[in-house]
Design an enzyme around this catalytic site. Structure first.
Site, PDB file in Angstrom:
ATOM      1  N   LYS A 115      31.456  21.536   6.705  1.00  0.00           N
ATOM      2  CA  LYS A 115      31.113  20.243   6.109  1.00  0.00           C
ATOM      3  C   LYS A 115      32.053  19.830   4.990  1.00  0.00           C
ATOM      4  O   LYS A 115      32.126  18.659   4.631  1.00  0.00           O
ATOM      5  CB  LYS A 115      29.656  20.257   5.616  1.00  0.00           C
ATOM      6  CG  LYS A 115      28.662  20.277   6.777  1.00  0.00           C
ATOM      7  CD  LYS A 115      27.271  19.935   6.337  1.00  0.00           C
ATOM      8  CE  LYS A 115      26.264  20.106   7.455  1.00  0.00           C
ATOM      9  NZ  LYS A 115      26.272  19.033   8.435  1.00  0.00           N
ATOM     10  N   LYS A 198      29.206  21.054  18.595  1.00  0.00           N
ATOM     11  CA  LYS A 198      27.740  21.050  18.532  1.00  0.00           C
ATOM     12  C   LYS A 198      27.210  19.616  18.495  1.00  0.00           C
ATOM     13  O   LYS A 198      27.796  18.772  17.822  1.00  0.00           O
ATOM     14  CB  LYS A 198      27.306  21.788  17.253  1.00  0.00           C
ATOM     15  CG  LYS A 198      25.822  22.037  17.130  1.00  0.00           C
ATOM     16  CD  LYS A 198      25.445  22.589  15.758  1.00  0.00           C
ATOM     17  CE  LYS A 198      25.081  21.488  14.798  1.00  0.00           C
ATOM     18  NZ  LYS A 198      24.166  21.847  13.716  1.00  0.00           N
ATOM     19  N   LYS A 201      23.445  15.613  14.164  1.00  0.00           N
ATOM     20  CA  LYS A 201      23.054  14.272  13.749  1.00  0.00           C
ATOM     21  C   LYS A 201      24.025  13.663  12.743  1.00  0.00           C
ATOM     22  O   LYS A 201      24.107  12.465  12.613  1.00  0.00           O
ATOM     23  CB  LYS A 201      21.606  14.229  13.247  1.00  0.00           C
ATOM     24  CG  LYS A 201      21.237  15.156  12.114  1.00  0.00           C
ATOM     25  CD  LYS A 201      19.788  14.894  11.727  1.00  0.00           C
ATOM     26  CE  LYS A 201      19.012  16.140  11.414  1.00  0.00           C
ATOM     27  NZ  LYS A 201      19.446  16.859  10.199  1.00  0.00           N
TER      28      LYS A 201
HETATM   29  P1  ATP Z   1      23.465  17.944  10.234  1.00  0.00           P
HETATM   30  O1  ATP Z   1      24.405  17.368  11.239  1.00  0.00           O
HETATM   31  O2  ATP Z   1      22.992  16.991   9.188  1.00  0.00           O
HETATM   32  O3  ATP Z   1      23.926  19.255   9.657  1.00  0.00           O
HETATM   33  P2  ATP Z   1      21.891  19.025  12.370  1.00  0.00           P
HETATM   34  O4  ATP Z   1      21.835  18.081  13.518  1.00  0.00           O
HETATM   35  O5  ATP Z   1      22.748  20.225  12.513  1.00  0.00           O
HETATM   36  O6  ATP Z   1      22.168  18.240  11.035  1.00  0.00           O
HETATM   37  P3  ATP Z   1      19.723  20.277  10.977  1.00  0.00           P
HETATM   38  O7  ATP Z   1      18.768  19.491  10.164  1.00  0.00           O
HETATM   39  O8  ATP Z   1      20.798  21.015  10.258  1.00  0.00           O
HETATM   40  O9  ATP Z   1      20.407  19.405  12.112  1.00  0.00           O
HETATM   41  O10 ATP Z   1      18.954  21.298  11.888  1.00  0.00           O
HETATM   42  C1  ATP Z   1      17.590  21.279  12.199  1.00  0.00           C
HETATM   43  C2  ATP Z   1      17.335  22.370  13.207  1.00  0.00           C
HETATM   44  O11 ATP Z   1      17.910  21.990  14.461  1.00  0.00           O
HETATM   45  C3  ATP Z   1      17.959  23.717  12.844  1.00  0.00           C
HETATM   46  O12 ATP Z   1      17.066  24.751  13.223  1.00  0.00           O
HETATM   47  C4  ATP Z   1      19.197  23.768  13.674  1.00  0.00           C
HETATM   48  O13 ATP Z   1      19.602  25.086  13.952  1.00  0.00           O
HETATM   49  C5  ATP Z   1      18.753  23.044  14.933  1.00  0.00           C
HETATM   50  N1  ATP Z   1      19.876  22.427  15.630  1.00  0.00           N
HETATM   51  C6  ATP Z   1      20.678  21.443  15.136  1.00  0.00           C
HETATM   52  N2  ATP Z   1      21.602  21.077  16.045  1.00  0.00           N
HETATM   53  C7  ATP Z   1      21.380  21.875  17.140  1.00  0.00           C
HETATM   54  C8  ATP Z   1      22.021  21.973  18.420  1.00  0.00           C
HETATM   55  N3  ATP Z   1      23.057  21.206  18.749  1.00  0.00           N
HETATM   56  N4  ATP Z   1      21.535  22.879  19.292  1.00  0.00           N
HETATM   57  C9  ATP Z   1      20.477  23.651  18.978  1.00  0.00           C
HETATM   58  N5  ATP Z   1      19.835  23.608  17.784  1.00  0.00           N
HETATM   59  C10 ATP Z   1      20.271  22.721  16.876  1.00  0.00           C
END
Ligand code: ATP
Ligand code: LTN
Length: 332
Positions: A115, A198, A201
Site C-alpha cells: 500500500k 488480488k 476494493k
Molecule cells: P483494501 O483493498 O481496502 O485493502 P480488501 O478488499 O483487501 O480491502 P479488506 O477489508 O482488507 O478488503 O478485507 C476483508 C476480508 O476480506 C479479509 O478477511 C480479507 O482477507 C478478505 N479478502 C479481501 N480480498 C480478498 C480476495 N480477493 N480473496 C479472498 N479474500 C479476500
C-alpha cells in the site's frame, strides 16, 4: 452474552465497495462459526483511516458492511456485531501493545509494503505502518481463539501471535494466542481483468462488487480474462483466469476444484462462464435483497448499540488484566 463458547473474531475495513473476494474469502464464512464459537464480527472503521477517505463515503460504507453482515446470516443473538470505534479499548490496547512491536517486524508486513509502494513519504501516514498493532489489539481484546480471514491477512495474524507470545513470556499468561482460519477454497480471489492481482476494493479493476446488478455481474464474468487453452482445467500458472473462475464456482457451490473440473470437462469457456455467472447471480441477487431490507429503519443502529455494549464488557476486562500485568495503577 454468557454462552461460554470460545471466540472467533474478524473484521472488514469500510474502505470501499465490498467485492466478491471479500464475500468468498471472509463474509460468507462468518455465520458458519456461530454454532461452535461466539463470533465477534466488527467493522474496522479506525483501520479505514489509514489511507485518505471521504467522510461521507466512510459513513455509507460502514452502514453497508453492517447490512452485509446481517444479510450473510450473522444473527445478533448468536454473534456480537459491532463498530470498532464505539469500543475505545481497541485504541487503548493498541497504544500499549505498540511498545512491544519492533520496527523490523513491522517493516516486513507485505500489506504495508504494497500500500505504500506508490506513495512518497509525505503521503504515508503513520497509521498505515502501525495498523497491524491495532489489528493485534482487535484480536487479543476478546481472548480470540480463531480468526477467519482471507490469505492476505495471514501475516497480520502471525504478528498478533508473536506479540501475544512475547507479552505472555514477559508477564505470564495474560493473552490467548489466536489461530488463523483460512478457507480451503477461495482464500485469494483474483481480479477478473488481471488474474495476477488480488481482487481488492481499493484497486477496483476487475472486481465484482456485491452491489452490482445482474446485468453488470454477467457482463463482467463473460468478459473475464482467460487464456488460449480453451479447456476448463485448474492450473494457476498456465491458466490463472480460468482457475480463478473455477475457484469462484467451487466456493459458491461447495464443490471441490476436482469436482468442478469433472463437471465442466467437455464445456467450452463460453458455456462455463455462463454457468459461473448464473451461480454468482443466484447467490448475490437474494443476498442484495436481504441487504436492502436490513438498511431500512434503525435496525442497524440497534444492532451496533447492542454489539458495542457486549463487546465492551469483554474488552474492558481484558484491558484491566493488561494494566494489572504491566503495572498501570488502577484506582479501586
Ligand atoms: P483494501 O483493498 O481496502 O485493502 P480488501 O478488499 O483487501 O480491502 P479488506 O477489508 O482488507 O478488503 O478485507 C476483508 C476480508 O476480506 C479479509 O478477511 C480479507 O482477507 C478478505 N479478502 C479481501 N480480498 C480478498 C480476495 N480477493 N480473496 C479472498 N479474500 C479476500
Ligand atoms: N486487517 C484486516 C481487517 C481487520 C481484521 C481485524 C481482520 C482489522 N482488524 C481483526 C481480522 C481480525 C483487513 O485489512 N482485511
Amino acid at each position: 452474552m454468557q454462552d461460554n463458547k470460545q471466540t472467533a473474531l474478524s473484521g472488514i475495513k469500510p474502505t470501499g465497495r465490498l467485492t466478491l473476494g471479500n464475500y468468498i474469502g471472509a463474509l460468507k464464512n462468518f455465520p458458519s462459526f456461530q454454532e461452535q464459537y461466539h463470533p465477534f464480527i466488527f467493522i474496522a472503521d479506525l483501520h479505514a483511516l489509514t489511507l485518505p477517505i471521504d467522510p461521507e463515503e466512510l459513513r455509507q460504507n460502514t452502514l453497508d458492511i453492517a447490512a452485509f453482515y446481517l444479510a450473510s446470516g450473522l444473527d445478533p443473538e448468536k454473534s456480537t456485531i459491532f463498530l470498532q470505534s464505539m469500543v475505545h479499548e481497541h485504541s487503548e490496547l493498541a497504544t500499549i501493545l505498540q511498545n512491544y512491536a519492533y520496527m523490523g517486524e513491522m517493516s516486513r508486513m507485505t500489506q504495508f509494503k504494497d500500500k505504500s509502494r506508490n506513495l512518497n513519504e509525505k503521503q504515508i501516514g503513520l497509521g498505515l505502518f502501525t495498523y497491524p498493532v491495532l489489528m493485534a489489539a482487535d484480536i487479543i481484546l476478546y481472548d480470540t481463539k480463531v480468526v477467519p480471514v482471507g490469505e492476505d491477512q495471514k501475516q497480520h495474524v502471525e504478528l498478533t501471535r508473536d506479540l501475544a507470545i512475547r507479552f505472555n513470556h514477559r508477564y505470564g499468561d495474560v493473552f490467548v494466542v489466536p489461530e488463523v482460519s483460512i478457507p480451503k477454497t477461495g482464500k485469494r480471489i483474483m481480479s477478473l481483468s488481471d488474474p495476477s492481482k488480488k481482487m481488492s476494493k481499493s484497486d477496483p479493476k476487475g472486481d465484482i462488487f456485491l452491489k452490482d446488478d445482474e446485468k453488470t455481474i454477467r457482463k463482467k464474468i463473460m468478459s473475464a480474462v482467460t487464456d488460449m487453452e480453451s479447456r476448463v482445467h485448474y492450473d494457476c500458472e498456465k491458466q490463472p483466469g480460468i482457475s480463478n473462475l473455477m475457484t469462484i464456482y467451487a466456493s459458491l457451490s461447495s464443490l471441490t476444484i476436482e469436482e468442478v473440473e469433472a463437471k465442466f470437462a467437455t464445456s467450452n469457456y463460453g458455456t462455463f462462464k455462463r454457468e459461473v455467472a448464473d451461480l454468482v447471480c443466484s447467490v448475490l441477487i437474494p443476498f442484495q435483497e436481504r441487504y436492502r431490507h436490513f438498511l431500512e429503519g434503525d435496525y442497524i443502529d440497534k444492532v451496533l448499540t447492542k454489539g458495542a455494549k457486549e463487546a465492551q464488557e469483554v474488552a474492558s476486562k481484558t484491558l484491566k488484566r493488561v494494566k494489572q500485568a504491566i503495572g498501570i495503577y488502577q484506582v479501586k
